[in-house]
Design a protein around this motif. Structure first.
Motif, PDB file in Angstrom:
ATOM      1  N   GLY A 137      -5.201  14.349   1.036  1.00 51.55           N
ATOM      2  CA  GLY A 137      -6.552  14.645   1.343  1.00 51.55           C
ATOM      3  C   GLY A 137      -7.814  13.654   1.076  1.00 51.55           C
ATOM      4  O   GLY A 137      -9.018  13.830   1.633  1.00 51.55           O
ATOM      5  N   LYS A 138      -7.457  12.678   0.132  1.00 53.15           N
ATOM      6  CA  LYS A 138      -8.579  12.003  -0.365  1.00 53.15           C
ATOM      7  C   LYS A 138      -8.355  10.491   0.249  1.00 53.15           C
ATOM      8  O   LYS A 138      -7.123   9.748   0.561  1.00 53.15           O
ATOM      9  CB  LYS A 138      -8.358  11.917  -1.694  1.00 53.15           C
ATOM     10  N   GLY A 139      -9.439   9.743   0.423  1.00 49.69           N
ATOM     11  CA  GLY A 139      -9.190   8.475   1.210  1.00 49.69           C
ATOM     12  C   GLY A 139      -8.501   7.591   0.403  1.00 49.69           C
ATOM     13  O   GLY A 139      -8.592   7.646  -0.972  1.00 49.69           O
ATOM     14  N   ILE A 140      -7.403   6.808   0.801  1.00 46.15           N
ATOM     15  CA  ILE A 140      -6.539   6.239   0.095  1.00 46.15           C
ATOM     16  C   ILE A 140      -7.451   5.083  -0.856  1.00 46.15           C
ATOM     17  O   ILE A 140      -6.968   4.467  -1.935  1.00 46.15           O
ATOM     18  CB  ILE A 140      -5.429   5.411   0.632  1.00 46.15           C
ATOM     19  N   GLY A 141      -8.568   4.372  -0.300  1.00 47.60           N
ATOM     20  CA  GLY A 141      -9.506   3.666  -1.086  1.00 47.60           C
ATOM     21  C   GLY A 141      -9.896   4.094  -2.026  1.00 47.60           C
ATOM     22  O   GLY A 141     -10.604   3.200  -3.191  1.00 47.60           O
ATOM     23  N   ALA A 142     -10.057   5.345  -2.327  1.00 43.09           N
ATOM     24  CA  ALA A 142     -10.794   6.089  -3.616  1.00 43.09           C
ATOM     25  C   ALA A 142      -9.661   6.031  -4.838  1.00 43.09           C
ATOM     26  O   ALA A 142     -10.105   6.393  -5.841  1.00 43.09           O
ATOM     27  CB  ALA A 142     -11.091   7.337  -3.088  1.00 43.09           C
ATOM     28  N   TYR A 143      -8.445   5.454  -4.581  1.00 44.66           N
ATOM     29  CA  TYR A 143      -7.818   5.288  -5.746  1.00 44.66           C
ATOM     30  C   TYR A 143      -7.940   3.994  -6.465  1.00 44.66           C
ATOM     31  O   TYR A 143      -8.159   3.099  -5.980  1.00 44.66           O
ATOM     32  CB  TYR A 143      -6.257   5.613  -5.394  1.00 44.66           C
ATOM     33  N   GLY A 144      -7.339   4.014  -7.879  1.00 39.64           N
ATOM     34  CA  GLY A 144      -7.538   2.890  -8.759  1.00 39.64           C
ATOM     35  C   GLY A 144      -8.849   2.256  -9.102  1.00 39.64           C
ATOM     36  O   GLY A 144      -9.951   3.032  -8.661  1.00 39.64           O
ATOM     37  N   ASP A 145      -9.301   1.507  -9.745  1.00 38.19           N
ATOM     38  CA  ASP A 145     -10.618   0.929 -10.313  1.00 38.19           C
ATOM     39  C   ASP A 145     -11.064   0.281  -8.968  1.00 38.19           C
ATOM     40  O   ASP A 145     -12.056   0.382  -8.540  1.00 38.19           O
ATOM     41  CB  ASP A 145     -10.525  -0.212 -11.078  1.00 38.19           C
ATOM     42  N   VAL A 146     -10.015  -0.322  -8.174  1.00 39.12           N
ATOM     43  CA  VAL A 146     -10.544  -1.014  -6.631  1.00 39.12           C
ATOM     44  C   VAL A 146      -9.394  -0.928  -5.846  1.00 39.12           C
ATOM     45  O   VAL A 146      -8.413  -1.356  -6.260  1.00 39.12           O
ATOM     46  CB  VAL A 146     -11.117  -2.571  -6.794  1.00 39.12           C
ATOM     47  N   SER A 147      -9.833  -0.819  -4.409  1.00 33.54           N
ATOM     48  CA  SER A 147      -9.050  -0.755  -3.453  1.00 33.54           C
ATOM     49  C   SER A 147      -9.459  -1.756  -2.481  1.00 33.54           C
ATOM     50  O   SER A 147     -10.498  -1.602  -2.020  1.00 33.54           O
ATOM     51  CB  SER A 147      -8.538   0.587  -3.014  1.00 33.54           C
ATOM     52  N   CYS A 148      -8.505  -2.875  -1.935  1.00 30.08           N
ATOM     53  CA  CYS A 148      -8.932  -3.727  -1.072  1.00 30.08           C
ATOM     54  C   CYS A 148      -8.555  -3.563   0.357  1.00 30.08           C
ATOM     55  O   CYS A 148      -7.107  -3.518   0.235  1.00 30.08           O
ATOM     56  CB  CYS A 148      -8.892  -4.974  -1.549  1.00 30.08           C
ATOM     57  N   PHE A 149      -9.280  -3.593   1.357  1.00 27.50           N
ATOM     58  CA  PHE A 149      -8.478  -3.449   2.877  1.00 27.50           C
ATOM     59  C   PHE A 149      -8.819  -4.898   3.495  1.00 27.50           C
ATOM     60  O   PHE A 149      -9.715  -5.473   2.960  1.00 27.50           O
ATOM     61  CB  PHE A 149      -9.430  -2.272   3.672  1.00 27.50           C
ATOM     62  N   SER A 150      -7.931  -5.059   4.289  1.00 28.59           N
ATOM     63  CA  SER A 150      -8.041  -6.330   5.088  1.00 28.59           C
ATOM     64  C   SER A 150      -8.514  -5.906   6.844  1.00 28.59           C
ATOM     65  O   SER A 150      -7.826  -5.006   7.172  1.00 28.59           O
ATOM     66  CB  SER A 150      -6.617  -7.159   5.321  1.00 28.59           C
ATOM     67  N   PHE A 151      -9.448  -6.412   7.275  1.00 26.60           N
ATOM     68  CA  PHE A 151      -9.679  -6.206   8.680  1.00 26.60           C
ATOM     69  C   PHE A 151      -9.379  -7.462   9.412  1.00 26.60           C
ATOM     70  O   PHE A 151     -10.095  -7.749  10.457  1.00 26.60           O
ATOM     71  CB  PHE A 151     -11.180  -5.831   8.639  1.00 26.60           C
ATOM     72  N   HIS A 152      -8.311  -8.170   9.116  1.00 30.83           N
ATOM     73  CA  HIS A 152      -7.910  -9.073   9.990  1.00 30.83           C
ATOM     74  C   HIS A 152      -7.502  -8.600  11.460  1.00 30.83           C
ATOM     75  O   HIS A 152      -6.984  -7.647  11.674  1.00 30.83           O
ATOM     76  CB  HIS A 152      -6.646  -9.894   9.391  1.00 30.83           C
ATOM     77  N   ALA A 153      -7.503  -9.585  12.452  1.00 27.94           N
ATOM     78  CA  ALA A 153      -7.233  -9.270  13.858  1.00 27.94           C
ATOM     79  C   ALA A 153      -5.603  -8.386  13.935  1.00 27.94           C
ATOM     80  O   ALA A 153      -5.576  -7.656  14.836  1.00 27.94           O
ATOM     81  CB  ALA A 153      -6.926 -10.574  14.440  1.00 27.94           C
ATOM     82  N   THR A 154      -4.779  -8.805  12.975  1.00 35.93           N
ATOM     83  CA  THR A 154      -3.322  -8.240  13.200  1.00 35.93           C
ATOM     84  C   THR A 154      -3.361  -6.800  12.776  1.00 35.93           C
ATOM     85  O   THR A 154      -2.223  -6.108  12.544  1.00 35.93           O
ATOM     86  CB  THR A 154      -2.306  -9.151  12.466  1.00 35.93           C
ATOM     87  N   LYS A 155      -4.351  -6.533  11.826  1.00 38.32           N
ATOM     88  CA  LYS A 155      -4.289  -5.082  11.043  1.00 38.32           C
ATOM     89  C   LYS A 155      -4.826  -3.877  11.822  1.00 38.32           C
ATOM     90  O   LYS A 155      -5.189  -4.338  13.103  1.00 38.32           O
ATOM     91  CB  LYS A 155      -5.184  -5.104   9.904  1.00 38.32           C
ATOM     92  N   VAL A 156      -4.378  -2.677  11.624  1.00 37.73           N
ATOM     93  CA  VAL A 156      -4.700  -1.408  12.419  1.00 37.73           C
ATOM     94  C   VAL A 156      -6.302  -1.427  12.750  1.00 37.73           C
ATOM     95  O   VAL A 156      -6.565  -1.068  13.997  1.00 37.73           O
ATOM     96  CB  VAL A 156      -4.362  -0.270  11.289  1.00 37.73           C
ATOM     97  N   TYR A 157      -7.020  -1.922  11.687  1.00 36.55           N
ATOM     98  CA  TYR A 157      -8.630  -1.921  12.326  1.00 36.55           C
ATOM     99  C   TYR A 157      -8.868  -3.359  11.760  1.00 36.55           C
ATOM    100  O   TYR A 157      -8.578  -3.871  10.884  1.00 36.55           O
ATOM    101  CB  TYR A 157      -9.075  -0.946  11.297  1.00 36.55           C
ATOM    102  N   ASN A 158      -9.730  -4.169  12.904  1.00 38.29           N
ATOM    103  CA  ASN A 158     -10.217  -5.320  12.696  1.00 38.29           C
ATOM    104  C   ASN A 158     -11.599  -5.509  12.942  1.00 38.29           C
ATOM    105  O   ASN A 158     -12.214  -4.793  13.790  1.00 38.29           O
ATOM    106  CB  ASN A 158      -9.284  -6.353  13.345  1.00 38.29           C
ATOM    107  N   THR A 159     -12.038  -6.514  12.380  1.00 35.02           N
ATOM    108  CA  THR A 159     -13.422  -7.138  12.384  1.00 35.02           C
ATOM    109  C   THR A 159     -13.445  -8.435  12.700  1.00 35.02           C
ATOM    110  O   THR A 159     -14.259  -9.493  12.787  1.00 35.02           O
ATOM    111  CB  THR A 159     -14.332  -6.986  11.250  1.00 35.02           C
ATOM    112  N   ILE A 160     -12.388  -8.944  13.563  1.00 36.38           N
ATOM    113  CA  ILE A 160     -11.783 -10.139  13.822  1.00 36.38           C
ATOM    114  C   ILE A 160     -11.237 -10.837  12.521  1.00 36.38           C
ATOM    115  O   ILE A 160     -10.049 -10.817  12.372  1.00 36.38           O
ATOM    116  CB  ILE A 160     -12.873 -11.208  14.332  1.00 36.38           C
ATOM    117  N   GLU A 161     -12.290 -11.211  11.672  1.00 33.16           N
ATOM    118  CA  GLU A 161     -11.697 -11.567  10.400  1.00 33.16           C
ATOM    119  C   GLU A 161     -12.571 -10.566   9.421  1.00 33.16           C
ATOM    120  O   GLU A 161     -13.758 -10.651   9.656  1.00 33.16           O
ATOM    121  CB  GLU A 161     -12.036 -12.933   9.769  1.00 33.16           C
ATOM    122  N   GLY A 162     -12.148  -9.979   8.345  1.00 29.76           N
ATOM    123  CA  GLY A 162     -12.905  -9.319   7.394  1.00 29.76           C
ATOM    124  C   GLY A 162     -12.311  -8.498   6.343  1.00 29.76           C
ATOM    125  O   GLY A 162     -10.781  -8.547   6.503  1.00 29.76           O
TER     126      GLY A 162
END
Ligand SMILES: *Cc1c(COP(=O)(O)O)cnc(C)c1O
Length: 373
Positions: free
Chosen positions: A170-195
């Motif tokens: 029930g908790k956002g996956i980004g809330a685990y660890g000291d830091v969690s990093c996402f990619s917003f590349h065009a090929t990912k589930v969610y994109n910002t074009i690159e990001g």
């Protein structure tokens, strides 16, 4: 062209209707603020923080820089980092480019994330961190990893590039660890074009990340640390605002594609599918299938070639593992992680994107099953 001959690509980026994007970028002409943490950047940051269910978040020009600068923000400049070679090359590059030494740990054969039972034997007095990867949307053994990190005083940085929008217990996956990093590349589930983005709960880490992605600049006369340039511009942020409105719908469509694949491929001897994980809300990022040639009757490369011949683009993802790549193979031994090495030769990621039609999935599965005995 007949429907049956149409090319199917392994993925297709999600983009909004052109009008929606044009509407979103109009205000950029009013304020003439096109980069450097403008209003779109700030709006996206807030909305992502809510959507992902995280306290702190900074957004970046791409996911790779989010990982690299997060290592710096955690104060990791030297020492050993325990990580997985079963990933996109970015994870290993970020560690090496930061002056750290990667130490490769094998993976769990079921979910293909780092095997927590093999981490402790790799810890030395030089170990500073663990960098696990949530692969294909499968989340790592989070509790076990955190227990090891706590016991040995190590930082944990998750490469969460594949897990946008997922939750664990029930908790956002980004809330685990000291830091969690996402990619917003065009090929990912969610994109910002690159990001990309880095999520954190420690405010000091967030403050450092803010400076590091802008050359270390605190104010016009103060440069606090040796940063880089990794700022997301306003046009990418605007794309992100549009895509965020549609991402839930996209994930639902991905789920339907996944279900269709399972209907065809589940239970076929010699084909192993991704596990459905307990307590996880999945984003259905990828559909990997693992082929046991001796049982199925064809190996991964034969299936790949057959799909290709039929105009269907699958991807050997992740192959090769990073320790097999030319830039690393002389320094590290891929045989140290035999399970990762074996699976990399057997796995194929099948086409998966929100607009992939049920009939196309049927066609893909027909080609695959025809390869078997
Ligand atoms: C995509 C990806 C990255 C890098 O993200 P970019 O936004 O392309 O820089 C890092 N790790 C993994 C596992 C990825 O899939």
């Amino acid at each position: 062209m007949a429907e049956a001959d149409k090319k199917i690509l392994v993925t297709r980026p999600s983009i909004p209707d052109m009008d929606e994007y044009i509407n979103e970028i109009k205000s950029i002409w009013d304020c003439m603020w096109i980069t450097n943490m403008g209003p779109k950047h700030e709006e996206l940051r807030k909305k992502l923080s809510e959507y992902l269910g995280v306290d702190g978040i900074e957004i970046f020009t791409n996911g790779h820089m989010a990982i690299e600068l997060s290592l710096h923000a955690l104060g990791l400049y030297e020492g050993e980092v325990i990580t997985s070679p079963f990933t996109f090359v970015s994870t290993t590059h970020a560690i090496v480019r930061s002056g750290l030494t990667p130490v490769f740990c094998d993976i769990d054969p079921d979910d293909m994330t780092i095997d927590p039972d093999k981490i402790e034997e790799l810890i030395t007095d030089r170990t500073v961190a663990i960098v696990p990867v949530h692969v294909y949307g499968n989340i790592c053994h989070i509790e076990d990893i955190q227990a090891i990190a706590d016991k040995h005083g190590l930082k944990v940085l998750y490469d969460a590039a594949h897990t946008f929008g997922e939750t664990y217990k029930g908790k956002g996956i980004g809330a685990y660890g000291d830091v969690s990093c996402f990619s917003f590349h065009a090929t990912k589930v969610y994109n910002t074009i690159e990001g990309g983005a880095a999520c954190f709960s420690d405010r000091e880490t967030g403050r450092k990340l803010g400076y590091l992605r802008d050359f270390g600049i605190v104010d016009e006369e103060t440069v606090d640390c040796i940063g880089a340039n990794a700022k997301m511009n306003e046009f990418c942020a605007a794309m992100g605002l549009c895509n965020l409105r549609h991402v839930d719908e996209d994930i639902a469509k991905r789920a339907a594609v996944t279900t269709r694949y399972r209907e065809h491929l589940e239970g076929i001897p010699g084909i192993r599918l991704n596990p459905v994980q307990k307590d996880v809300k999945s984003n259905h990022a990828y559909f990997p299938a693992i082929f046991d040639a001796a049982v199925f009757g064809a190996d991964r490369d034969e299936v790949f070639d057959a799909l290709n011949k039929n105009g269907i683009g699958a991807r050997k993802y992740f192959y090769p593992i990073t320790t097999m790549m030319d830039c690393y193979r002389d320094k590290y031994n891929a045989e140290d992680t035999p399970i990762a090495l074996k699976i990399s030769k057997e796995v194929l990621s099948l086409p998966l994107y929100p607009g992939l039609a049920a009939e196309e999935v049927d066609r893909i599965c027909r080609v695959i099953t025809d390869c078997g005995r």
